[in-house]
Design an enzyme around this catalytic site. Structure first.
Site, PDB file in Angstrom:
ATOM      1  CB  ILE A  71      17.757  -4.646  23.217  1.00  0.00           C
ATOM      2  CG1 ILE A  71      16.318  -4.969  22.779  1.00  0.00           C
ATOM      3  CG2 ILE A  71      17.944  -4.875  24.700  1.00  0.00           C
ATOM      4  CD1 ILE A  71      16.005  -6.453  22.801  1.00  0.00           C
ATOM      5  CG  ASP A  72      14.310  -2.889  19.682  1.00  0.00           C
ATOM      6  OD1 ASP A  72      14.687  -4.047  19.924  1.00  0.00           O
ATOM      7  OD2 ASP A  72      13.168  -2.482  19.928  1.00  0.00           O
ATOM      8  N   GLY A 127       9.273   5.853  22.219  1.00  0.00           N
ATOM      9  CA  GLY A 127       8.010   6.288  22.828  1.00  0.00           C
ATOM     10  C   GLY A 127       8.276   7.260  23.967  1.00  0.00           C
ATOM     11  CB  ILE A 176      16.822 -14.847  26.555  1.00  0.00           C
ATOM     12  CG1 ILE A 176      16.056 -15.945  27.287  1.00  0.00           C
ATOM     13  CG2 ILE A 176      18.329 -15.050  26.702  1.00  0.00           C
ATOM     14  CD1 ILE A 176      16.219 -17.313  26.717  1.00  0.00           C
ATOM     15  CD  GLN A 177      16.835 -11.213  21.267  1.00  0.00           C
ATOM     16  OE1 GLN A 177      17.274 -10.657  20.285  1.00  0.00           O
ATOM     17  NE2 GLN A 177      15.609 -11.716  21.308  1.00  0.00           N
ATOM     18  CG  MET A 179      13.223  -9.225  20.665  1.00  0.00           C
ATOM     19  SD  MET A 179      13.037  -8.588  22.345  1.00  0.00           S
ATOM     20  CE  MET A 179      11.647  -9.567  22.908  1.00  0.00           C
TER      21      MET A 179
HETATM   22  O1  F6P Z   1      12.640  -3.439  23.993  1.00  0.00           O
HETATM   23  C1  F6P Z   1      12.335  -3.518  22.643  1.00  0.00           C
HETATM   24  C2  F6P Z   1      11.561  -4.738  22.364  1.00  0.00           C
HETATM   25  O2  F6P Z   1      12.277  -5.772  22.949  1.00  0.00           O
HETATM   26  C3  F6P Z   1      11.245  -5.076  20.923  1.00  0.00           C
HETATM   27  O3  F6P Z   1      12.298  -5.630  20.204  1.00  0.00           O
HETATM   28  C4  F6P Z   1      10.064  -5.981  21.064  1.00  0.00           C
HETATM   29  O4  F6P Z   1       9.296  -6.075  19.919  1.00  0.00           O
HETATM   30  C5  F6P Z   1       9.334  -5.338  22.169  1.00  0.00           C
HETATM   31  O5  F6P Z   1      10.291  -4.673  22.962  1.00  0.00           O
HETATM   32  C6  F6P Z   1       8.488  -6.263  23.001  1.00  0.00           C
HETATM   33  O6  F6P Z   1       8.389  -5.856  24.322  1.00  0.00           O
HETATM   34  P1  F6P Z   1       7.080  -5.890  25.243  1.00  0.00           P
HETATM   35  O7  F6P Z   1       6.489  -7.243  25.136  1.00  0.00           O
HETATM   36  O8  F6P Z   1       7.633  -5.584  26.599  1.00  0.00           O
HETATM   37  O9  F6P Z   1       6.163  -4.829  24.738  1.00  0.00           O
END
Ligand code: F6P
Length: 342
Positions: free
Chosen positions: A135-136, A113, A265-266, A178
Site C-alpha cells: 500500500i505504501d 524486504g 483498515i487501509q 500509513m
Molecule cells: O504494509 C505496509 C505497512 O502498512 C506500513 O505502512 C506500516 O508501517 C507497516 O506496514 C505496519 O505493518 P505490520 O504491523 O504488519 O508490520
C-alpha cells in the site's frame, strides 16, 4: 529447458490485490504454459518448512475480489542473522527444498524486504521473479505497486467523512495514514480528499507553519481544516504523527483539533478495480517472463508499460515522493500547505 514447475509466495504486510496477483500468475502458468504451481504458506516460512499446497486452476477461481492472501503471509526474513544462535541455516534449507520439490522458478510477491530476500536467493542460484506489492508504493524501480490504489481509496473515503464532522464542530481534523517512510498515500489521499495541509516525510514541516495556515483559514471564514499526515513524518519520541500535530494545533492556535489514525483498515478488504487490473497484469506477466526463461528480475510498470528490472537494482532503495512532484506543485498552486511555508 522449459520451466515446468513454479512456486509462489506472498511475504511482508498484506494488501488488497494479493489474491488477484496469485490468480494472475497461477492461471497464466497453468492455462497458457501447462506448468504445475505450488503455493507456499506464510511467506518464506512455508518455503523453510516445506509447507505448501498445489494450486489447481479451479482453486484460483473466485479469489480475484478477495482481500488478504489465500496463502497467508509473514515477515520472516531468512537471511537475517539470528543473534540467539539457532542452528538452522534458513537460506540453505530454502535451497534444499527448492531443488527437492523440483522447482524451476519461485515467484515472490512482496515489498522492499521481500525483493531484498528474492535478490539474495537469486544470488544463491535459485531462479526467482519478484512482483511488487504494498500500500505504501515505496518499491523502487516501478511507478506503482498494487495495493496503493485501494489504500488511497479507503483513506479518501475516511477524509470525506471527516469533512462533515469537522465542519459541524469547527475543528481541525488530523488524519494519519500509513506509508512507512514515504508520503505517497498522504499525498494522493490528501489531494483526492481535499486536504488543506498535507505533511509527508519527504518535505520538512514546522509546527508554526501548520498553525498559521489553520488560523488563516479561520480568518478567511473557512471554519474547519483537514490535515492529512503520513505516519513517517518526524515527531518527538513516543508521539504518533497525528497525536503530535493535533496537540500542537490545540496548544499553539485557538482552534480545537482531533486526531484519527486510520491504521490497518487501509490494508484490508477488496481491491479497487485498478488494483485488480494491476495485480492481474503483474501476475500474468510474471508467468510470461518465466516461460521465456527470464529470472532474477522484478516485474514493473513504467509509463503504463509492463517491464522488468533486475532484482539487484531494486534492493536497498526506496521510491519516495520527490518534493518537486507534479502533484505537490498542483496542490501548492491551489493553496494547500505542506507545512514548510514559514
Ligand atoms: O504494509 C505496509 C505497512 O502498512 C506500513 O505502512 C506500516 O508501517 C507497516 O506496514 C505496519 O505493518 P505490520 O504491523 O504488519 O508490520
Amino acid at each position: 529447458m522449459k520451466p515446468k514447475k513454479i512456486g509462489i509466495l506472498t511475504a511482508g504486510g498484506d494488501c488488497p490485490g494479493l489474491n488477484a496477483a496469485i490468480r494472475g500468475v497461477g492461471k497464466t502458468a497453468i492455462v497458457e504454459y501447462g506448468m504445475e504451481v505450488l503455493g507456499f504458506k506464510s511467506g518464506f516460512t512455508g518455503l523453510i518448512h516445506k509447507e505448501y499446497v498445489q494450486l489447481k486452476e479451479n482453486m484460483l477461481s473466485g479469489i480475484l475480489t478477495l482481500g488478504g492472501t489465500i496463502l497467508g503471509t509473514s515477515r520472516e526474513k531468512p537471511f537475517k542473522i539470528n543473534l540467539n544462535g539457532g542452528d538452522i541455516n534458513k537460506p540453505e534449507l530454502i535451497k534444499e527444498n527448492y531443488y527437492d520439490l523440483g522447482l524451476d522458478c519461485l515467484v515472490c510477491i512482496g515489498g522492499n524486504g521481500t525483493m531484498k530476500t528474492a535478490a539474495k536467493l537469486y544470488e544463491l542460484g535459485l531462479h526467482v521473479v519478484g512482483i511488487p506489492k504494498t500500500i505504501d508504493n515505496d518499491v523502487w524501480g516501478t511507478d506503482v505497486t498494487f495495493g496503493f490504489d485501494s489504500a488511497v481509496a479507503i483513506a479518501t473515503e475516511a477524509i470525506d467523512r471527516l469533512h462533515t464532522t469537522a465542519n459541524s464542530h469547527q475543528r481541525a481534523m488530523v488524519i494519519e495514514v500509513m506509508g512507512h517512510s514515504a508520503g505517497w498515500i498522504a499525498l494522493y489521499a490528501g489531494m483526492a480528499g481535499g486536504g488543506d495541509i498535507i505533511l509527508i516525510p519527504e518535505i520538512e514541516y514546522n509546527v508554526r507553519s501548520v498553525c498559521k495556515k489553520i488560523e488563516e483559514r479561520f480568518e478567511d471564514k473557512k471554519s474547519y481544516s483537514i490535515v492529512v499526515v503520513a505516519e513517517g513524518i518526524k515527531v518527538p519520541p513516543k508521539y504518533t504523527a497525528a497525536g503530535y500535530i493535533a496537540e500542537c494545533i490545540t496548544t499553539y492556535s485557538d482552534i480545537e483539533a482531533r486526531e484519527t489514525r486510520l491504521g490497518y483498515i487501509q490494508r484490508g478488504g477488496s481491491p479497487t478495480a485498478m488494483d485488480r487490473i494491476l495485480a492481474t497484469r503483474y501476475g500474468s506477466f510474471a508467468a510470461e517472463i518465466i516461460a521465456r526463461g527470464e529470472c532474477g528480475k522484478m516485474v514493473a510498470l513504467r509509463e503504463n508499460q509492463l517491464t522488468t528490472i533486475p532484482l539487484s537494482e531494486v534492493e536497498n532503495k526506496l521510491h519516495l515522493v520527490d518534493p518537486d512532484n507534479k502533484l505537490v506543485k498542483k496542490c501548492r498552486n491551489m493553496g494547500v500547505s505542506f507545512g514548510d511555508e514559514y
